[in-house]
Design a protein around this motif. Sequence first.
Motif, PDB file in Angstrom:
ATOM      1  N   TYR A 152      19.382 -33.166   9.074  1.00 36.32           N
ATOM      2  CA  TYR A 152      18.789 -32.715  10.321  1.00 36.32           C
ATOM      3  C   TYR A 152      17.614 -33.616  10.685  1.00 36.32           C
ATOM      4  O   TYR A 152      17.094 -34.347   9.837  1.00 36.32           O
ATOM      5  N   VAL A 153      17.193 -33.524  11.923  1.00 40.18           N
ATOM      6  CA  VAL A 153      15.882 -34.015  12.347  1.00 40.18           C
ATOM      7  C   VAL A 153      14.972 -32.797  12.403  1.00 40.18           C
ATOM      8  O   VAL A 153      15.256 -31.830  13.119  1.00 40.18           O
ATOM      9  N   THR A 154      13.906 -32.816  11.596  1.00 40.37           N
ATOM     10  CA  THR A 154      12.987 -31.684  11.599  1.00 40.37           C
ATOM     11  C   THR A 154      11.933 -31.882  12.689  1.00 40.37           C
ATOM     12  O   THR A 154      11.507 -33.004  12.973  1.00 40.37           O
ATOM     13  N   VAL A 155      11.524 -30.763  13.264  1.00 41.98           N
ATOM     14  CA  VAL A 155      10.545 -30.786  14.355  1.00 41.98           C
ATOM     15  C   VAL A 155       9.383 -29.887  13.963  1.00 41.98           C
ATOM     16  O   VAL A 155       9.543 -28.673  13.785  1.00 41.98           O
ATOM     17  N   HIS A 156       8.212 -30.496  13.809  1.00 42.85           N
ATOM     18  CA  HIS A 156       6.994 -29.755  13.470  1.00 42.85           C
ATOM     19  C   HIS A 156       6.441 -29.100  14.731  1.00 42.85           C
ATOM     20  O   HIS A 156       6.640 -29.611  15.844  1.00 42.85           O
ATOM     21  N   PRO A 157       5.732 -27.961  14.602  1.00 41.14           N
ATOM     22  CA  PRO A 157       5.148 -27.326  15.795  1.00 41.14           C
ATOM     23  C   PRO A 157       4.274 -28.251  16.623  1.00 41.14           C
ATOM     24  O   PRO A 157       4.144 -28.067  17.832  1.00 41.14           O
ATOM     25  N   ARG A 158       3.683 -29.270  15.992  1.00 43.59           N
ATOM     26  CA  ARG A 158       2.846 -30.203  16.748  1.00 43.59           C
ATOM     27  C   ARG A 158       3.656 -31.301  17.420  1.00 43.59           C
ATOM     28  O   ARG A 158       3.103 -32.169  18.092  1.00 43.59           O
TER      29      ARG A 158
ATOM     30  N   ARG B 175       8.563 -35.457  14.700  1.00 43.41           N
ATOM     31  CA  ARG B 175       9.963 -35.372  14.306  1.00 43.41           C
ATOM     32  C   ARG B 175      10.198 -36.311  13.121  1.00 43.41           C
ATOM     33  O   ARG B 175       9.656 -37.420  13.076  1.00 43.41           O
ATOM     34  N   GLY B 176      11.002 -35.891  12.184  1.00 43.21           N
ATOM     35  CA  GLY B 176      11.279 -36.712  11.013  1.00 43.21           C
ATOM     36  C   GLY B 176      12.574 -36.287  10.349  1.00 43.21           C
ATOM     37  O   GLY B 176      13.204 -35.305  10.741  1.00 43.21           O
ATOM     38  N   PRO B 177      12.995 -37.025   9.322  1.00 44.01           N
ATOM     39  CA  PRO B 177      14.237 -36.683   8.633  1.00 44.01           C
ATOM     40  C   PRO B 177      14.114 -35.363   7.888  1.00 44.01           C
ATOM     41  O   PRO B 177      13.026 -34.985   7.440  1.00 44.01           O
ATOM     42  N   GLY B 178      15.245 -34.670   7.764  1.00 41.42           N
ATOM     43  CA  GLY B 178      15.273 -33.416   7.030  1.00 41.42           C
ATOM     44  C   GLY B 178      16.571 -33.261   6.264  1.00 41.42           C
ATOM     45  O   GLY B 178      17.623 -33.759   6.689  1.00 41.42           O
ATOM     46  N   PHE B 179      16.491 -32.589   5.128  1.00 43.24           N
ATOM     47  CA  PHE B 179      17.643 -32.333   4.267  1.00 43.24           C
ATOM     48  C   PHE B 179      17.638 -30.848   3.934  1.00 43.24           C
ATOM     49  O   PHE B 179      16.679 -30.347   3.333  1.00 43.24           O
TER      50      PHE B 179
ATOM     51  N   ASP C 100      19.100 -23.111   0.622  1.00 40.26           N
ATOM     52  CA  ASP C 100      17.965 -22.594   1.395  1.00 40.26           C
ATOM     53  C   ASP C 100      16.717 -23.446   1.212  1.00 40.26           C
ATOM     54  O   ASP C 100      15.622 -23.044   1.587  1.00 40.26           O
ATOM     55  N   LEU C 101      16.875 -24.642   0.622  1.00 38.59           N
ATOM     56  CA  LEU C 101      15.745 -25.548   0.411  1.00 38.59           C
ATOM     57  C   LEU C 101      15.726 -26.613   1.501  1.00 38.59           C
ATOM     58  O   LEU C 101      16.710 -27.340   1.694  1.00 38.59           O
ATOM     59  N   LEU C 102      14.608 -26.719   2.191  1.00 40.52           N
ATOM     60  CA  LEU C 102      14.441 -27.743   3.217  1.00 40.52           C
ATOM     61  C   LEU C 102      13.514 -28.831   2.683  1.00 40.52           C
ATOM     62  O   LEU C 102      12.364 -28.557   2.316  1.00 40.52           O
ATOM     63  N   ILE C 103      14.010 -30.051   2.645  1.00 38.57           N
ATOM     64  CA  ILE C 103      13.184 -31.212   2.291  1.00 38.57           C
ATOM     65  C   ILE C 103      12.779 -31.871   3.601  1.00 38.57           C
ATOM     66  O   ILE C 103      13.636 -32.264   4.397  1.00 38.57           O
ATOM     67  N   TRP C 104      11.485 -31.991   3.838  1.00 39.15           N
ATOM     68  CA  TRP C 104      10.990 -32.518   5.106  1.00 39.15           C
ATOM     69  C   TRP C 104       9.680 -33.247   4.852  1.00 39.15           C
ATOM     70  O   TRP C 104       9.245 -33.418   3.721  1.00 39.15           O
TER      71      TRP C 104
ATOM     72  N   ARG D 296      21.372 -35.814  16.370  1.00 37.04           N
ATOM     73  CA  ARG D 296      21.013 -34.897  17.455  1.00 37.04           C
ATOM     74  C   ARG D 296      20.786 -33.490  16.924  1.00 37.04           C
ATOM     75  O   ARG D 296      20.306 -32.623  17.661  1.00 37.04           O
ATOM     76  N   ARG D 297      21.121 -33.265  15.657  1.00 33.62           N
ATOM     77  CA  ARG D 297      20.920 -31.945  15.055  1.00 33.62           C
ATOM     78  C   ARG D 297      19.446 -31.795  14.688  1.00 33.62           C
ATOM     79  O   ARG D 297      18.912 -32.568  13.894  1.00 33.62           O
ATOM     80  N   THR D 298      18.798 -30.799  15.251  1.00 35.87           N
ATOM     81  CA  THR D 298      17.380 -30.592  14.984  1.00 35.87           C
ATOM     82  C   THR D 298      17.156 -29.232  14.332  1.00 35.87           C
ATOM     83  O   THR D 298      17.965 -28.313  14.464  1.00 35.87           O
ATOM     84  N   MET D 299      16.032 -29.142  13.633  1.00 35.03           N
ATOM     85  CA  MET D 299      15.635 -27.898  12.985  1.00 35.03           C
ATOM     86  C   MET D 299      14.124 -27.784  13.034  1.00 35.03           C
ATOM     87  O   MET D 299      13.411 -28.716  12.618  1.00 35.03           O
ATOM     88  N   ALA D 300      13.629 -26.681  13.552  1.00 28.48           N
ATOM     89  CA  ALA D 300      12.193 -26.442  13.547  1.00 28.48           C
ATOM     90  C   ALA D 300      11.739 -26.180  12.113  1.00 28.48           C
ATOM     91  O   ALA D 300      12.426 -25.500  11.346  1.00 28.48           O
ATOM     92  N   VAL D 301      10.602 -26.744  11.742  1.00 27.85           N
ATOM     93  CA  VAL D 301      10.060 -26.490  10.406  1.00 27.85           C
ATOM     94  C   VAL D 301       9.687 -25.012  10.317  1.00 27.85           C
ATOM     95  O   VAL D 301       8.872 -24.528  11.106  1.00 27.85           O
TER      96      VAL D 301
END
Length: 245
Positions: A165-171, A174-178, A182-186, A209-214
């Motif tokens: 995924y591409v992780t998206v921080h509230p601020r 955006r960065g890589p995510g795995f 249930d474990l998110l590496i970001w 294009r797959r995103t995930m909010a932290v």
Amino acid sequence: MSGRPLLLPDWLQPLRDSLSRNLDSWPDRTPPPERAAGTGGRPAGVLVLFGEDRDGPDLLFIERSSALRAHPGQVAFPGGGIEDVDTDIVAAALREAHEETGLDPSGVEVFGELDPLGLSVSGFQVTPVLAWWRDQSPVAVVDPGEVAAVQRIPISALTDPNNRYVTVHPRGHRGPGFLIGDLLIWGFTAYVLDGILTRGGWQRPWDNRRTMAVPSRYLGRQPVAGPDLDAPDLDTPAGAEPHDI
């Protein structure tokens, strides 16, 4: 580490060979400003430890305690800041891994380092230390107040396109995510991991294009006085005392 000749498994050779070539350590991602390569700051090291078991090649991670105020539950490489007892960055990374997981450093063969990444807000200069787990030793949580779990995650799971995924921080960062179960590496760890998978030739095409909010559970309850090397955004004041990853 031992004095015997360094013998790596065939699947690790491409990563080792990449160290002798003039490559960008982090070819796929542009780091946020606080993660640009540089030379200033207090030295710190993370141990990127490759092992192998019945599920194939894997990497060692820790999962931080969910009770911590700073970055609870985050998945990270073992490591932390260099101390007076450490002769160099490698010694610091091995010591921290032993303190966090009980890892026996005598069974570890270090085969290289990647360019350090500067965390300007916290004042750290973090070097990923690459190592092969030649003689595997038991690992487990040493201090439950700091570490909730010790995980060995197969490289096949980390490169599975369904886990990317591409992780998206509230601020907005955006960065890589795995996402492994249930474990998110970001954050910092995912950024380092993404570059290493590319260097080793293990990356598989995935839909960026797959995103995930932290999730909020990873963000902590309030800023604290200790910087965390795995944080994507550090609110802590420069010069604060560092704590382990």
